[in-house]
Write an enzyme that holds these catalytic residues in place. Sequence first.
Site, PDB file in Angstrom:
ATOM      1  N   CYS A 111       0.834  -1.206   0.000  1.00 20.54           N
ATOM      2  CA  CYS A 111       0.000   0.000   0.000  1.00 20.54           C
ATOM      3  C   CYS A 111       0.868   1.256   0.000  1.00 20.54           C
ATOM      4  O   CYS A 111       1.880   1.317   0.689  1.00 20.54           O
ATOM      5  CB  CYS A 111      -0.915   0.029   1.230  1.00 20.54           C
ATOM      6  SG  CYS A 111      -2.367  -0.986   1.051  1.00 20.54           S
ATOM      7  N   HIS A 112       0.428   2.231  -0.757  1.00 25.87           N
ATOM      8  CA  HIS A 112       1.120   3.512  -0.799  1.00 25.87           C
ATOM      9  C   HIS A 112       0.722   4.357   0.415  1.00 25.87           C
ATOM     10  O   HIS A 112      -0.446   4.367   0.795  1.00 25.87           O
ATOM     11  CB  HIS A 112       0.754   4.284  -2.069  1.00 25.87           C
ATOM     12  CG  HIS A 112       1.253   3.654  -3.312  1.00 25.87           C
ATOM     13  ND1 HIS A 112       0.579   2.629  -3.943  1.00 25.87           N
ATOM     14  CD2 HIS A 112       2.362   3.887  -4.042  1.00 25.87           C
ATOM     15  CE1 HIS A 112       1.258   2.267  -5.010  1.00 25.87           C
ATOM     16  NE2 HIS A 112       2.343   3.002  -5.104  1.00 25.87           N
ATOM     17  N   MET A 147      -8.202  -0.143   0.748  1.00 19.53           N
ATOM     18  CA  MET A 147      -7.483  -0.849   1.818  1.00 19.53           C
ATOM     19  C   MET A 147      -7.551  -0.078   3.129  1.00 19.53           C
ATOM     20  O   MET A 147      -7.653  -0.669   4.211  1.00 19.53           O
ATOM     21  CB  MET A 147      -6.027  -1.116   1.421  1.00 19.53           C
ATOM     22  CG  MET A 147      -5.885  -2.073   0.243  1.00 19.53           C
ATOM     23  SD  MET A 147      -6.795  -3.626   0.425  1.00 19.53           S
ATOM     24  CE  MET A 147      -6.058  -4.295   1.878  1.00 19.53           C
ATOM     25  N   GLU A 148      -7.534   1.246   3.032  1.00 20.21           N
ATOM     26  CA  GLU A 148      -7.643   2.068   4.240  1.00 20.21           C
ATOM     27  C   GLU A 148      -9.015   1.896   4.891  1.00 20.21           C
ATOM     28  O   GLU A 148      -9.120   1.806   6.122  1.00 20.21           O
ATOM     29  CB  GLU A 148      -7.374   3.533   3.906  1.00 20.21           C
ATOM     30  CG  GLU A 148      -5.917   3.846   3.606  1.00 20.21           C
ATOM     31  CD  GLU A 148      -5.408   3.371   2.249  1.00 20.21           C
ATOM     32  OE1 GLU A 148      -4.183   3.427   2.024  1.00 20.21           O
ATOM     33  OE2 GLU A 148      -6.214   2.932   1.399  1.00 20.21           O
ATOM     34  N   ASP A 161     -11.446  -6.346  21.907  1.00 26.53           N
ATOM     35  CA  ASP A 161     -10.457  -6.191  22.976  1.00 26.53           C
ATOM     36  C   ASP A 161     -11.074  -5.582  24.231  1.00 26.53           C
ATOM     37  O   ASP A 161     -10.799  -6.023  25.344  1.00 26.53           O
ATOM     38  CB  ASP A 161      -9.293  -5.325  22.499  1.00 26.53           C
ATOM     39  CG  ASP A 161      -8.245  -5.124  23.586  1.00 26.53           C
ATOM     40  OD1 ASP A 161      -7.768  -6.126  24.151  1.00 26.53           O
ATOM     41  OD2 ASP A 161      -7.929  -3.953  23.878  1.00 26.53           O
TER      42      ASP A 161
END
Length: 164
Positions: free
Chosen positions: A76-77, A116-117, A131
């Site tokens: 990824c950039h 992707m982000e 969590d």
Amino acid sequence: MSEFTHFNEQGRARMVDISEKGVTVRTATAVTSVQVNHEIYRKITNQEMAKGDVLSVAQVAGIMAAKKTPDWIPMCHPLQLKGVDINFEWKQEGEDDFHLMIDASVKTKGSTGVEMEALTAAQATALTVYDMCKAVDKGMVIGPAYLMEKTGGKSGDFQRESKE
């Protein structure tokens, strides 16, 4: 090997050269969910979870993850994100079956997309919910995660048909 953009002439991994791609506004929205029991639902909605305000912390985690996506995904950039937004909605499927729907939207103006982000933001948000609630029940289920839509870029727009 030329048909594979992430491989060089030697067949080894490379980051794609995007220097010749046009700069456009690009958006992406990814969706996932966390399935929880009634006790976790009640504690989150009444802000009674021992670790604090679950949704606020998860929202910040998702935003931070979107900004750090190149640290997680090797090819990824690094992007200058213009906006990241995380939204939540509760859906009840049964008496003890609640789904926290997570919607992560990302925007930039650049030479490559933000799919992707958005996916990373959605997953990090869900993992943070897990969590913060695992002391109550480790049986929570995360997913599925998927791209809902994206706009901009050479490949054009994408809109997933609703799953409902």
